[in-house]
Write a protein that holds these residues in place. Structure first.
Motif, mmCIF file in Angstrom:
data_model
loop_
_atom_site.group_PDB
_atom_site.id
_atom_site.type_symbol
_atom_site.label_atom_id
_atom_site.label_comp_id
_atom_site.label_asym_id
_atom_site.label_seq_id
_atom_site.Cartn_x
_atom_site.Cartn_y
_atom_site.Cartn_z
ATOM 1 N N GLY A 43 0.785 -1.229 0.000
ATOM 2 C CA GLY A 43 0.000 0.000 0.000
ATOM 3 C C GLY A 43 0.814 1.273 0.000
ATOM 4 N N ALA A 44 2.148 1.142 0.068
ATOM 5 C CA ALA A 44 3.016 2.322 0.077
ATOM 6 C C ALA A 44 3.644 2.534 -1.297
ATOM 7 N N ARG A 45 3.870 3.785 -1.644
ATOM 8 C CA ARG A 45 4.642 4.156 -2.835
ATOM 9 C C ARG A 45 5.512 5.320 -2.426
ATOM 10 N N ILE A 46 6.797 5.207 -2.735
ATOM 11 C CA ILE A 46 7.766 6.238 -2.385
ATOM 12 C C ILE A 46 8.460 6.664 -3.672
ATOM 13 N N THR A 47 8.475 7.956 -3.943
ATOM 14 C CA THR A 47 9.097 8.459 -5.165
ATOM 15 C C THR A 47 10.072 9.584 -4.847
ATOM 16 N N LEU A 48 11.130 9.625 -5.642
ATOM 17 C CA LEU A 48 12.110 10.702 -5.577
ATOM 18 C C LEU A 48 12.152 11.353 -6.952
ATOM 19 N N THR A 49 11.869 12.661 -6.977
ATOM 20 C CA THR A 49 11.773 13.411 -8.225
ATOM 21 C C THR A 49 12.728 14.593 -8.200
ATOM 22 N N ASP A 50 13.362 14.838 -9.345
ATOM 23 C CA ASP A 50 14.166 16.042 -9.536
ATOM 24 C C ASP A 50 13.198 17.124 -10.001
ATOM 25 N N GLU A 51 12.860 18.049 -9.127
ATOM 26 C CA GLU A 51 11.869 19.084 -9.450
ATOM 27 C C GLU A 51 12.366 20.049 -10.528
ATOM 28 N N GLU A 52 13.664 20.164 -10.705
ATOM 29 C CA GLU A 52 14.198 21.068 -11.735
ATOM 30 C C GLU A 52 13.949 20.515 -13.130
ATOM 31 N N THR A 53 14.150 19.205 -13.308
ATOM 32 C CA THR A 53 13.992 18.592 -14.624
ATOM 33 C C THR A 53 12.652 17.886 -14.795
#
Length: 64
Positions: A43-53
């Motif tokens: 039930g978990a989802r973890i994301t890492l995003t580069d907000e600049e690109t």
């Protein structure tokens, strides 16, 4: 200090539960691993995003 461009999000059952922002990608990736260890479950989802690109750098579980 550079802007905090690396955005980490924890969703539980589709709801945003925690957010974090870091300026350093290495630190953000360490936090990602820490969150997977602490919150990675069904039930978990973890994301890492580069907000600049706008690029999603990594996510758990891996979409394969």
């Amino acid at each position: 200090m550079p802007p905090e461009r690396y955005h980490l999000v924890l969703l539980l059952e589709g709801r945003p539960t925690m957010h974090g922002w870091w300026a350093d990608e290495t630190v953000a990736r360490r936090k990602f691993a820490s969150w997977v260890g602490a919150y990675g479950r069904a039930g978990a989802r973890i994301t890492l995003t580069d907000e600049e690109t706008g690029a999603r750098l990594t996510e758990w579980p891996d979409p394969g």
